[in-house]
Design a protein around this motif. Structure first.
Motif, mmCIF file in Angstrom:
data_model
loop_
_atom_site.group_PDB
_atom_site.id
_atom_site.type_symbol
_atom_site.label_atom_id
_atom_site.label_comp_id
_atom_site.label_asym_id
_atom_site.label_seq_id
_atom_site.Cartn_x
_atom_site.Cartn_y
_atom_site.Cartn_z
ATOM 1 N N TYR A 115 38.911 54.217 54.739
ATOM 2 C CA TYR A 115 38.737 52.785 54.466
ATOM 3 C C TYR A 115 39.250 52.513 53.065
ATOM 4 N N GLN A 116 39.557 51.249 52.797
ATOM 5 C CA GLN A 116 40.040 50.898 51.452
ATOM 6 C C GLN A 116 38.837 50.548 50.579
ATOM 7 N N GLY A 117 38.815 51.128 49.403
ATOM 8 C CA GLY A 117 37.723 50.847 48.484
ATOM 9 C C GLY A 117 36.988 52.111 48.118
ATOM 10 N N GLY A 120 30.203 51.879 49.142
ATOM 11 C CA GLY A 120 29.497 50.619 48.906
ATOM 12 C C GLY A 120 30.346 49.409 49.259
ATOM 13 N N ALA A 121 31.655 49.625 49.543
ATOM 14 C CA ALA A 121 32.543 48.517 49.942
ATOM 15 C C ALA A 121 32.172 48.074 51.358
ATOM 16 N N TYR A 122 32.471 46.839 51.676
ATOM 17 C CA TYR A 122 32.189 46.339 53.020
ATOM 18 C C TYR A 122 32.981 47.115 54.067
ATOM 19 N N SER A 123 34.182 47.537 53.675
ATOM 20 C CA SER A 123 34.996 48.300 54.622
ATOM 21 C C SER A 123 34.306 49.606 55.003
ATOM 22 N N GLU A 124 33.588 50.190 54.058
ATOM 23 C CA GLU A 124 32.857 51.412 54.396
ATOM 24 C C GLU A 124 31.718 51.076 55.360
ATOM 25 N N GLU A 162 40.782 39.911 59.208
ATOM 26 C CA GLU A 162 40.554 38.477 58.974
ATOM 27 C C GLU A 162 39.095 38.212 58.643
ATOM 28 N N ASN A 163 38.905 37.116 57.949
ATOM 29 C CA ASN A 163 37.556 36.707 57.574
ATOM 30 C C ASN A 163 37.357 35.259 58.005
ATOM 31 N N SER A 164 36.147 34.950 58.422
ATOM 32 C CA SER A 164 35.880 33.607 58.963
ATOM 33 C C SER A 164 36.042 32.510 57.908
ATOM 34 N N SER A 168 43.238 35.261 57.185
ATOM 35 C CA SER A 168 43.878 36.546 57.492
ATOM 36 C C SER A 168 44.124 37.401 56.261
ATOM 37 N N ILE A 169 44.080 38.701 56.466
ATOM 38 C CA ILE A 169 44.460 39.634 55.406
ATOM 39 C C ILE A 169 45.900 40.047 55.728
ATOM 40 N N HIS A 170 46.835 39.285 55.148
ATOM 41 C CA HIS A 170 48.239 39.390 55.546
ATOM 42 C C HIS A 170 48.817 40.776 55.337
ATOM 43 N N ASN A 192 27.347 39.545 53.610
ATOM 44 C CA ASN A 192 26.436 38.785 52.738
ATOM 45 C C ASN A 192 26.660 39.233 51.306
ATOM 46 N N HIS A 193 27.308 38.351 50.539
ATOM 47 C CA HIS A 193 27.616 38.724 49.158
ATOM 48 C C HIS A 193 26.421 38.503 48.240
ATOM 49 N N CYS A 194 26.272 39.397 47.278
ATOM 50 C CA CYS A 194 25.230 39.252 46.252
ATOM 51 C C CYS A 194 25.904 39.151 44.893
ATOM 52 N N SER A 211 35.350 40.906 41.276
ATOM 53 C CA SER A 211 35.231 41.197 42.716
ATOM 54 C C SER A 211 36.607 41.229 43.376
ATOM 55 N N HIS A 212 36.587 41.621 44.641
ATOM 56 C CA HIS A 212 37.800 41.577 45.463
ATOM 57 C C HIS A 212 38.181 40.100 45.639
ATOM 58 N N PRO A 213 39.485 39.772 45.611
ATOM 59 C CA PRO A 213 39.898 38.363 45.721
ATOM 60 C C PRO A 213 39.333 37.661 46.962
ATOM 61 N N ALA A 217 36.986 34.404 46.879
ATOM 62 C CA ALA A 217 37.339 33.194 47.640
ATOM 63 C C ALA A 217 36.180 32.769 48.541
ATOM 64 N N GLN A 218 35.467 33.735 49.090
ATOM 65 C CA GLN A 218 34.353 33.424 49.996
ATOM 66 C C GLN A 218 33.153 32.826 49.242
ATOM 67 N N CYS A 219 33.134 33.006 47.919
ATOM 68 C CA CYS A 219 32.008 32.495 47.111
ATOM 69 C C CYS A 219 32.474 31.406 46.148
ATOM 70 N N ASP A 234 39.883 45.733 42.792
ATOM 71 C CA ASP A 234 40.448 46.318 44.015
ATOM 72 C C ASP A 234 39.525 46.163 45.212
ATOM 73 N N ASP A 235 38.230 46.296 44.989
ATOM 74 C CA ASP A 235 37.269 46.107 46.070
ATOM 75 C C ASP A 235 35.930 45.744 45.450
ATOM 76 N N THR A 236 35.015 45.264 46.260
ATOM 77 C CA THR A 236 33.742 44.762 45.732
ATOM 78 C C THR A 236 32.920 45.886 45.087
ATOM 79 N N ALA A 237 32.917 47.053 45.723
ATOM 80 C CA ALA A 237 32.137 48.166 45.174
ATOM 81 C C ALA A 237 32.753 48.649 43.856
ATOM 82 N N ILE A 279 31.897 36.215 58.312
ATOM 83 C CA ILE A 279 32.146 37.406 59.140
ATOM 84 C C ILE A 279 33.551 37.935 58.891
ATOM 85 N N THR A 280 33.645 39.234 58.681
ATOM 86 C CA THR A 280 34.975 39.846 58.547
ATOM 87 C C THR A 280 35.210 40.713 59.774
ATOM 88 N N ARG A 281 36.401 40.569 60.323
ATOM 89 C CA ARG A 281 36.794 41.398 61.483
ATOM 90 C C ARG A 281 37.677 42.529 60.987
#
Ligand SMILES: O=C(O)C(=O)C[C@]1(C(=O)O)C=C[C@@H](O)C=C1
Length: 398
Positions: A115-117, A120-124, A162-164, A168-170, A192-194, A211-213, A217-219, A234-237, A279-281
């Motif tokens: 995974y990227q990050g 503690g990253a959401y991708s993990e 993609e995220n709701s 899209s994550i191009h 759920n971001h903190c 944070s990750h861009p 953007a989501q906050c 690079d990533d939230t974690a 939601i992120t897919r």
């Protein structure tokens, strides 16, 4: 330590793979796909469409006669040996499987998921949702995760697509085309971001957040209200780790509660995303495709190009509508090797148009004749067509 694209390339001397965009005539892992189908889905697809694939000299496409009754490939990979034992069993191609995401490999070892990050990253979290007992492998960039799978350093990669809220994550759309991995599943994750800070810090003290861009953007609204400067990471974690190691009381991070625990930060505010349902897919990528079934809802992802002309996209979409196939996603990306099309418009001189790749997800299995007929029909006007994967839909809630 996170995998770097370079370090992975460093291991690749013995392996050759070529990447490129479809219209460049590049080779993708031994198969050259001349203009039409780049098809890499399950054997059922080859059974229907193998005529459209042009093999290169060193490898033949899989045909139904290469499969045993369970759908496993029987012939050797380079097709030069028909009998005898392979010296290193690990090098043998793995049989295709109808995978229920399972956390252990066929040899009993844990599945390794890139995974990227950093931890503690959401991708993990997404990787662990798909493979709860897996060994997760952090990678610095998305591309490193693709390469880790290609080079057999890991079994799978889980990457956001993609995220709701953010869309899209191009980058990952582009990488899907440049690499020859198969989509074998999807995971939807509630994000759920903190707002995190050093212990003892109040949120009013924060002057800037890392944070990750996508997370920033989501906050967007929450952070604007707080008047905090946003800085990309690079990533939230990774952002949480930076705050922890900087020791700066006026610096915070937008990351998960799990990242707070890992890096010893306090949660100053919870659920700070602008949209409650954030939601992120994620896509699960593997070296081998899975055999598409009809036992549950499946999704198929494709990418194609269209010739210029009136109503071409309308016609392309109609092949699905005509068969009552629901589309869940459409995305267009510029064709980087062929960004402009010059059209000679006789009297008026020449006009230039951008050329696009279209990515579509539709709700049907490649084992469903409707999907096969729809793609056969689409092939009539698609300059290039590739099935990126056919996989069970993530219908379970979140
Ligand atoms: O930075 C992380 O934690 C990630 O996993 C990346 C990522 C993304 O790329 O969209 C994943 C989920 C969230 O949407 C925010 C960030």
């Amino acid at each position: 330590m996170a995998l770097k694209a370079n370090s992975i390339w460093g291991c690749s001397k013995a392996l050759h793979f070529h990447v490129g965009v479809p219209d460049s005539g590049s080779r993708f892992c031994g198969l050259r796909f001349v203009n039409k189908w780049e098809c890499c889905c399950a054997p059922v697809v080859f059974a229907q469409f193998h005529r459209a694939i042009t093999p290169v000299e060193d490898e033949k496409p899989i045909t139904p006669s290469d499969l045993d009754s369970s759908g496993a490939i029987q012939r050797s990979q380079n097709n030069t040996e028909s009998s005898g034992f392979h010296k290193d069993l690990n090098l043998l191609p793995k049989p295709l499987s109808v995978t229920e995401p399972s956390s252990s490999s066929s040899d009993g070892s844990k599945v390794r998921v890139a995974y990227q990050g950093i931890p503690g990253a959401y991708s993990e979290a997404a990787a662990l949702k798909a493979y709860p007992k897996s060994e997760t492998v952090p990678c610095e960039q998305f591309e490193a995760a693709f390469k880790a799978v290609e080079l057999w350093l890991v079994d799978k990669a889980v990457l956001p697509i993609e995220n709701s809220v953010g869309g899209s994550i191009h980058r990952n759309y582009d990488l899907l085309l440049r690499h020859r991995l198969h989509i074998v599943g999807e995971v939807q994750l509630v994000v759920n971001h903190c707002l995190l800070g050093l212990p003892g810090v109040q949120k009013e003290e924060l002057k800037r957040v890392f944070s990750h861009p996508q997370a920033l953007a989501q906050c967007e609204m929450t952070l604007s209200k707080l008047g905090i400067i946003r800085v990309s990471a690079d990533d939230t974690a990774g952002a949480a780790q930076m705050v922890a190691s900087s020791g700066e009381r006026d610096t915070g991070a937008v990351a998960s509660a799990r990242a707070a625990k890992i890096y010893g930060l306090n949660v100053l505010a919870e659920k700070i995303q602008d949209d409650d349902d954030n939601i992120t897919r994620f896509l699960i990528l593997a070296r081998e495709p899975i055999i598409a079934g009809t036992d549950r809802p499946y999704k198929t992802s494709i990418v194609f190009t269209l010739e210029e002309g009136p109503g071409m996209l309308f016609k392309a979409l109609a092949v699905f509508a005509l068969r009552n196939i629901n589309l869940t996603k459409i995305e267009s990306r510029p064709q980087r090797k062929r960004p402009l099309r010059v059209v000679d418009d006789s009297n008026k001189g020449s006009a230039k148009y951008f050329d696009y790749l279209f990515y579509i997800d539709f709700e049907a299995s490649m084992a469903d004749p409707r999907a096969q007929f729809a793609l056969g029909h689409l092939q009539e006007f698609a300059g290039f067509l590739r099935v990126l994967g056919c996989y069970p839909m993530d219908t379970g809630l979140l």
